[in-house]
Design a protein around this motif. Structure first.
Motif, PDB file in Angstrom:
ATOM      1  N   LEU A 190      10.963  -4.993 -29.560  1.00  0.00           N
ATOM      2  CA  LEU A 190       9.966  -4.832 -28.822  1.00  0.00           C
ATOM      3  C   LEU A 190      10.746  -4.923 -27.260  1.00  0.00           C
ATOM      4  CD1 LEU A 190       7.310  -4.046 -27.560  1.00  0.00           C
ATOM      5  CD2 LEU A 190       6.877  -6.350 -27.831  1.00  0.00           C
ATOM      6  N   PHE A 191      11.066  -6.104 -26.997  1.00  0.00           N
ATOM      7  CA  PHE A 191      11.588  -6.400 -25.604  1.00  0.00           C
ATOM      8  C   PHE A 191      12.759  -5.926 -25.356  1.00  0.00           C
ATOM      9  CE2 PHE A 191       8.538 -10.019 -26.630  1.00  0.00           C
ATOM     10  CZ  PHE A 191       7.860  -9.930 -25.627  1.00  0.00           C
ATOM     11  N   GLY A 192      13.640  -5.602 -26.373  1.00  0.00           N
ATOM     12  CA  GLY A 192      14.830  -4.795 -25.997  1.00  0.00           C
ATOM     13  C   GLY A 192      14.758  -3.437 -25.804  1.00  0.00           C
ATOM     14  N   SER A 193      13.715  -2.863 -26.358  1.00  0.00           N
ATOM     15  CA  SER A 193      13.153  -1.287 -26.216  1.00  0.00           C
ATOM     16  C   SER A 193      12.621  -1.432 -24.552  1.00  0.00           C
ATOM     17  CB  SER A 193      12.096  -0.891 -27.140  1.00  0.00           C
ATOM     18  OG  SER A 193      12.523  -0.918 -28.451  1.00  0.00           O
ATOM     19  N   LEU A 194      11.770  -2.446 -24.350  1.00  0.00           N
ATOM     20  CA  LEU A 194      11.179  -2.406 -23.033  1.00  0.00           C
ATOM     21  C   LEU A 194      12.233  -2.463 -22.070  1.00  0.00           C
ATOM     22  CD1 LEU A 194       8.589  -2.471 -21.300  1.00  0.00           C
ATOM     23  CD2 LEU A 194       8.512  -4.987 -21.438  1.00  0.00           C
ATOM     24  N   ALA A 195      13.109  -3.172 -22.088  1.00  0.00           N
ATOM     25  CA  ALA A 195      14.058  -3.309 -21.249  1.00  0.00           C
ATOM     26  C   ALA A 195      15.070  -2.182 -20.969  1.00  0.00           C
ATOM     27  CB  ALA A 195      15.019  -4.611 -21.204  1.00  0.00           C
ATOM     28  N   ARG A 205      26.722   3.803 -25.689  1.00  0.00           N
ATOM     29  CA  ARG A 205      26.618   3.712 -27.225  1.00  0.00           C
ATOM     30  C   ARG A 205      26.577   1.894 -27.401  1.00  0.00           C
ATOM     31  NH1 ARG A 205      31.151   7.149 -27.090  1.00  0.00           N
ATOM     32  NH2 ARG A 205      30.369   9.226 -27.517  1.00  0.00           N
ATOM     33  N   GLN A 206      27.434   1.429 -26.721  1.00  0.00           N
ATOM     34  CA  GLN A 206      27.055  -0.044 -26.914  1.00  0.00           C
ATOM     35  C   GLN A 206      25.871  -0.729 -26.297  1.00  0.00           C
ATOM     36  OE1 GLN A 206      30.454  -1.543 -24.644  1.00  0.00           O
ATOM     37  NE2 GLN A 206      32.077  -0.771 -26.310  1.00  0.00           N
ATOM     38  N   ARG A 207      25.338   0.052 -25.254  1.00  0.00           N
ATOM     39  CA  ARG A 207      24.107  -0.327 -24.649  1.00  0.00           C
ATOM     40  C   ARG A 207      22.823  -0.175 -25.703  1.00  0.00           C
ATOM     41  NH1 ARG A 207      19.718   1.231 -20.464  1.00  0.00           N
ATOM     42  NH2 ARG A 207      20.396   3.412 -20.697  1.00  0.00           N
ATOM     43  N   VAL A 208      22.908   0.954 -26.254  1.00  0.00           N
ATOM     44  CA  VAL A 208      21.969   1.486 -27.376  1.00  0.00           C
ATOM     45  C   VAL A 208      21.981   0.436 -28.380  1.00  0.00           C
ATOM     46  CG1 VAL A 208      21.232   3.007 -28.988  1.00  0.00           C
ATOM     47  CG2 VAL A 208      21.929   3.720 -26.723  1.00  0.00           C
ATOM     48  N   ASN A 209      23.296   0.012 -28.837  1.00  0.00           N
ATOM     49  CA  ASN A 209      23.564  -0.922 -30.170  1.00  0.00           C
ATOM     50  C   ASN A 209      22.924  -2.377 -29.728  1.00  0.00           C
ATOM     51  OD1 ASN A 209      24.478  -1.917 -32.573  1.00  0.00           O
ATOM     52  ND2 ASN A 209      26.623  -2.411 -31.811  1.00  0.00           N
ATOM     53  N   SER A 210      23.319  -2.926 -28.541  1.00  0.00           N
ATOM     54  CA  SER A 210      22.789  -4.027 -28.179  1.00  0.00           C
ATOM     55  C   SER A 210      21.329  -4.104 -27.846  1.00  0.00           C
ATOM     56  CB  SER A 210      23.756  -4.617 -26.967  1.00  0.00           C
ATOM     57  OG  SER A 210      23.476  -3.723 -25.752  1.00  0.00           O
ATOM     58  N   MET A 211      20.751  -3.233 -27.467  1.00  0.00           N
ATOM     59  CA  MET A 211      19.353  -3.363 -26.911  1.00  0.00           C
ATOM     60  C   MET A 211      18.445  -2.766 -27.930  1.00  0.00           C
ATOM     61  SD  MET A 211      19.694  -2.861 -22.620  1.00  0.00           S
ATOM     62  CE  MET A 211      18.075  -3.577 -22.331  1.00  0.00           C
ATOM     63  N   LEU A 212      18.851  -1.743 -28.533  1.00  0.00           N
ATOM     64  CA  LEU A 212      18.136  -0.863 -29.540  1.00  0.00           C
ATOM     65  C   LEU A 212      18.492  -1.250 -30.989  1.00  0.00           C
ATOM     66  CD1 LEU A 212      17.484   2.605 -27.637  1.00  0.00           C
ATOM     67  CD2 LEU A 212      16.131   0.436 -27.850  1.00  0.00           C
ATOM     68  N   ARG A 213      19.465  -1.983 -31.283  1.00  0.00           N
ATOM     69  CA  ARG A 213      19.974  -2.470 -32.308  1.00  0.00           C
ATOM     70  C   ARG A 213      20.221  -1.166 -33.293  1.00  0.00           C
ATOM     71  NH1 ARG A 213      17.930  -7.627 -33.440  1.00  0.00           N
ATOM     72  NH2 ARG A 213      17.814  -8.634 -31.451  1.00  0.00           N
ATOM     73  N   THR A 214      20.850  -0.099 -32.663  1.00  0.00           N
ATOM     74  CA  THR A 214      21.180   1.138 -33.304  1.00  0.00           C
ATOM     75  C   THR A 214      22.584   1.358 -33.238  1.00  0.00           C
ATOM     76  OG1 THR A 214      18.732   2.095 -33.014  1.00  0.00           O
ATOM     77  CG2 THR A 214      20.482   3.430 -33.324  1.00  0.00           C
ATOM     78  N   TYR A 215      23.190   1.470 -34.011  1.00  0.00           N
ATOM     79  CA  TYR A 215      24.752   1.513 -34.207  1.00  0.00           C
ATOM     80  C   TYR A 215      25.034   3.378 -33.865  1.00  0.00           C
ATOM     81  CZ  TYR A 215      29.742   2.286 -35.493  1.00  0.00           C
ATOM     82  OH  TYR A 215      30.990   2.385 -35.822  1.00  0.00           O
ATOM     83  N   VAL A 229       2.422  -1.787 -26.525  1.00  0.00           N
ATOM     84  CA  VAL A 229       3.278  -2.087 -27.736  1.00  0.00           C
ATOM     85  C   VAL A 229       3.888  -1.079 -28.912  1.00  0.00           C
ATOM     86  CG1 VAL A 229       3.862  -3.839 -29.780  1.00  0.00           C
ATOM     87  CG2 VAL A 229       2.685  -4.573 -27.815  1.00  0.00           C
ATOM     88  N   ALA A 230       2.652  -0.671 -29.431  1.00  0.00           N
ATOM     89  CA  ALA A 230       3.126   0.737 -30.231  1.00  0.00           C
ATOM     90  C   ALA A 230       3.891   1.770 -29.503  1.00  0.00           C
ATOM     91  CB  ALA A 230       1.765   1.032 -30.824  1.00  0.00           C
ATOM     92  N   LEU A 231       3.528   1.980 -28.135  1.00  0.00           N
ATOM     93  CA  LEU A 231       4.114   3.025 -27.273  1.00  0.00           C
ATOM     94  C   LEU A 231       5.911   2.710 -27.034  1.00  0.00           C
ATOM     95  CD1 LEU A 231       4.181   5.814 -25.908  1.00  0.00           C
ATOM     96  CD2 LEU A 231       3.342   4.378 -23.669  1.00  0.00           C
ATOM     97  N   THR A 232       6.021   1.305 -26.830  1.00  0.00           N
ATOM     98  CA  THR A 232       7.164   0.767 -26.553  1.00  0.00           C
ATOM     99  C   THR A 232       8.053   0.880 -27.509  1.00  0.00           C
ATOM    100  OG1 THR A 232       6.228  -0.592 -24.811  1.00  0.00           O
ATOM    101  CG2 THR A 232       8.599  -1.209 -25.519  1.00  0.00           C
ATOM    102  N   LYS A 233       7.708   0.644 -29.093  1.00  0.00           N
ATOM    103  CA  LYS A 233       8.552   0.683 -30.103  1.00  0.00           C
ATOM    104  C   LYS A 233       8.830   1.991 -30.349  1.00  0.00           C
ATOM    105  CE  LYS A 233       8.888  -2.185 -33.148  1.00  0.00           C
ATOM    106  NZ  LYS A 233      10.140  -2.915 -33.772  1.00  0.00           N
ATOM    107  N   GLY A 234       7.702   3.099 -30.363  1.00  0.00           N
ATOM    108  CA  GLY A 234       7.938   4.510 -30.574  1.00  0.00           C
ATOM    109  C   GLY A 234       8.916   4.956 -29.700  1.00  0.00           C
ATOM    110  N   LEU A 235       8.718   4.649 -28.434  1.00  0.00           N
ATOM    111  CA  LEU A 235       9.826   5.430 -27.507  1.00  0.00           C
ATOM    112  C   LEU A 235      11.212   4.854 -27.378  1.00  0.00           C
ATOM    113  CD1 LEU A 235       7.896   5.833 -24.068  1.00  0.00           C
ATOM    114  CD2 LEU A 235       8.434   7.481 -25.733  1.00  0.00           C
ATOM    115  N   GLY A 236      10.941   3.588 -27.955  1.00  0.00           N
ATOM    116  CA  GLY A 236      12.643   3.034 -28.438  1.00  0.00           C
ATOM    117  C   GLY A 236      13.207   3.550 -29.281  1.00  0.00           C
ATOM    118  N   THR A 237      12.400   3.908 -30.552  1.00  0.00           N
ATOM    119  CA  THR A 237      12.944   4.421 -31.527  1.00  0.00           C
ATOM    120  C   THR A 237      13.161   5.938 -31.500  1.00  0.00           C
ATOM    121  OG1 THR A 237      11.516   3.040 -32.968  1.00  0.00           O
ATOM    122  CG2 THR A 237      12.307   5.017 -34.186  1.00  0.00           C
TER     123      THR A 237
END
Length: 229
Positions: free
Chosen positions: A18-23, A74-84, A187-195
């Motif tokens: 959540l907070f990784g997506s928000l940031a 790519r590294q920022r996405v991996n570290s903040m969105l946990r997506t390799y 919260v749901a919007l943040t998670k959804g947009l992050g995904t």
């Protein structure tokens, strides 16, 4: 450059925190402004002066910069969105002139550029949604705690009728309940947009499905897939 490794995390469904997506979503606005200004300025100057050959090194440098910026993204996405995101670039030959030809002909180079051009409108939309939903929901949720510190004429007036007029903590409770609902939506919007952005970044900055399958095959047969940045 060290070879990129195809791991089990690549290709899975993104599930960013959540907070990784928000940031990440909030930071996309300044990242989008900087990347858009650089790409547009560098390519405009390079193309307009290419006729006198001055623009050729400018375009070459710009290409290296946005490819390097894509690696950081790519590294920022991996570290903040946990997506390799696997490295998509074609291996570079040893000859310098052939290396530049490979970079220019590599579709990943132009996908990187497109990603940074689109980051500005996408970043504006994501920043606006995050700031609006989180600020309004927290403002309403915490209203019973700070309404007493607000000035006397803080409530907006529509048709001579005050809106959100609150004189006690009890009167603020319905607005706090609305704020709790909006917070859940935030919260749901943040998670959804992050995904969604994680999937978008993987599609634009990562290898194609065909290349990814080939990399996985190389991984299963030789231990890793060699791709040069």
């Amino acid at each position: 450059m060290a070879p990129a490794h195809v791991t089990e995390s690549d290709g899975t469904n993104p599930n960013p925190p959540l907070f990784g997506s928000l940031a990440y979503l909030v930071l996309n606005l300044p990242v989008g402004i900087a990347s858009f200004v650089f790409v547009v300025t560098a390519t405009s100057v390079g193309l307009s002066t290419a006729i006198i050959w001055v623009g050729v090194p400018i375009l070459a440098l710009a290409m290296l910069v946005w490819r390097g910026a894509a690696r950081l993204e790519r590294q920022r996405v991996n570290s903040m969105l946990r997506t390799y995101i696997a490295t998509p670039y074609r291996p570079l030959p040893e000859k310098m002139s052939d290396q530049w030809k490979t970079r220019v002909k590599d579709p990943a180079t132009w996908k990187d550029m497109t990603y940074f051009l689109l980051m500005l409108p996408i970043g504006i939309a994501e920043f606006t949604l995050m700031v609006t939903f989180w600020s309004v929901s927290l403002w309403l949720l915490l209203l019973p705690l700070y309404f007493g510190f607000l000035p006397a004429e803080w409530s907006p007036v529509i048709d001579d009728h005050p809106v959100l007029a609150v004189d006690s903590a009890f009167e603020a409770l319905p607005y706090a309940a609305l704020g709790a609902i909006l917070l859940a939506v935030s919260v749901a919007l943040t998670k959804g947009l992050g995904t969604l952005h994680a999937r978008y970044a993987r599609a634009m900055l990562g290898p194609s499905a065909r290349k990814l399958d080939a990399m996985r095959w190389d991984t299963s047969t030789s231990g890793f897939a060699g791709v040069t940045l």
